[in-house]
Design an enzyme around this catalytic site. Sequence first.
Site, PDB file in Angstrom:
ATOM      1  N   ASN A  74      61.360 -34.175  61.877  1.00 46.11           N
ATOM      2  CA  ASN A  74      62.659 -34.241  62.564  1.00 46.11           C
ATOM      3  C   ASN A  74      63.498 -33.028  62.161  1.00 46.11           C
ATOM      4  OD1 ASN A  74      62.571 -36.655  64.081  1.00 46.11           O
ATOM      5  ND2 ASN A  74      62.986 -37.880  62.277  1.00 46.11           N
ATOM      6  N   HIS A 122      61.415 -40.954  71.195  1.00 45.57           N
ATOM      7  CA  HIS A 122      61.182 -39.534  71.529  1.00 45.57           C
ATOM      8  C   HIS A 122      60.693 -39.359  72.975  1.00 45.57           C
ATOM      9  CE1 HIS A 122      61.702 -38.099  67.373  1.00 45.57           C
ATOM     10  NE2 HIS A 122      61.134 -39.236  67.025  1.00 45.57           N
TER      11      HIS A 122
END
Length: 505
Positions: free
Chosen positions: A129, A56
């Site tokens: 997510n 990320h």
Amino acid sequence: MTEQQKILTTNFGAPVNDDQNSMTAGNPGPILMQDVHLLEKLGHFDRERIPERVVHAKGAGAYGYFEVTHDVTQYTRAKFLSEVGKKTELFIRLSTVGGERGSADAERDPRGFAIKFYTEEGNYDLVGNNTPIFFIRDPLKFPDFIHTQKRHPVTNLKDPDMFWDFLSLTPESIHQVTFLFSDRGTPRSFRHMHGFSSHTYMWYNDENDYFWVKYHFKTEQGIQNLTREEADRMKSVDPDHATRDLHQAIESGEYPSWRLEVQIMTPKQAESYRFDPFDITKVWPHADFPPITVGRMVLNRNPLNYFAEVEQSAFSPANFVPGIGPSPDKMLQGRLFSYHDTHLHRLGPNFHLLPVNAPKACAAHNYQRDGFMSFGATSGGYPNYYPNSFSGPAPDAKAGEPARNISGLAARQPYTHPNDDFVQAGDIYRKVLTDTDKTNLIGNIVSHLGNAQKRIQLRQTAIFYKADSDYGRRVAEGLGLNVNDVVALAAMSQEERVNATQENI
Ligand code: NDP
């Protein structure tokens, strides 16, 4: 210099007389060690970059609020969810997963959906997510999985062989692979996608009754995706398109919003459910666990300093508040450790003191002290040990989560229902995807898997076939594989299939 213009200073506030010419002995001449302004400026510049997140790394952030619209107090005692109409400030970071900080927003990848609620009982982080499931269900596999999504250690290139080799040797990934290679793997923007807790969490109420819960943030902008061709074009035209879109939408007052729904399962239902509800490779079917609306999230403020507020923001699924706790989902259990640990490495032991990470609606009081970059916020006028007979903070026994009975073997053991990896991946193909969705899914897979070795193509295509025969057949045809070979491999056990595809065919 205008009257209001501030005087340029060193980091310690001393005025600087010239910021264009280094101090030299002679002209030209060697630079003098006593040019302390130059030394400070270069020294700080040399340290401007911090380690990027190992996953990320590329992301955008925004502030906003969460508003409760429905009463859920029968399920949780969390104060920020205690009253219809109650608003709680939050910060969100939306991201891709596998790419570096400079990578393109339009890459095919899951999107991170991490929220920090600044509640009056402490910060509550929900680190999810844009998909309700994940590739693997045991954290022991996580570093290996991520290595396969990153760059090859020899070539420093993304590598289709290692990408598909791992997935084809890990059939539990098939459900998430199907999501990823559908057009939802390339959302049009961060605003046009859902967010999911993916994990199951525990909610518990005032009576200490507890429930298992999954969160779904449903976009109020509507789902919109890029096709593979659009995503490929976007990567070259504007690699930062989703970051730009989020910033511009908020700047122009077009505040993005999501409706929070939850699915609730009682402990009794969990005991007898047909699959392990804590297995993150599976969703809870809506027909069995209908979503309940809880509230609404609105993003309405851009950060003023990307580095301070977005790059240094640090989320951890271990940041709970009373009324919310972990479930036995093994991936979650691993993340409870890993997120905090990575921030200690990336930002140092006092990352919680940074304004974006510190509680805003209450103060932190404890006996943890010192370390790099401590600026004394928690070392007020009380002792640094507990118990003490002075004025130090004391635990609140009411803050704990309910006790639960746990029994069984202490052992390395798989989930108890390992055999239905293919059912839900087949369901999404058969029941949810439109004809166009299916055509795009097949095209997206073929264009990527086609770059891997043939034996890996065969092994992976057999897994698609096991999810759904039409799905597997169409991938095989797209890749130019012999469908009969795929059917034969699909009929084998995973072990036999792996043995049969060891050699290049
Ligand atoms: P439902 O028909 O009740 O739900 C299907 C879900 O899929 C809806 O949430 C729908 O909502 C979402 N969906 C629709 N189109 C797509 C798409 N192209 N890609 C991904 N998701 C889509 O069925 P079940 O609950 O029985 O689930 C059936 C299958 O749907 C599952 O196997 C799973 O793969 C998938 N799914 C299930 C979810 C769940 O939590 N139960 C959540 C998301 C997907 P929306 O269009 O608003 O996203």
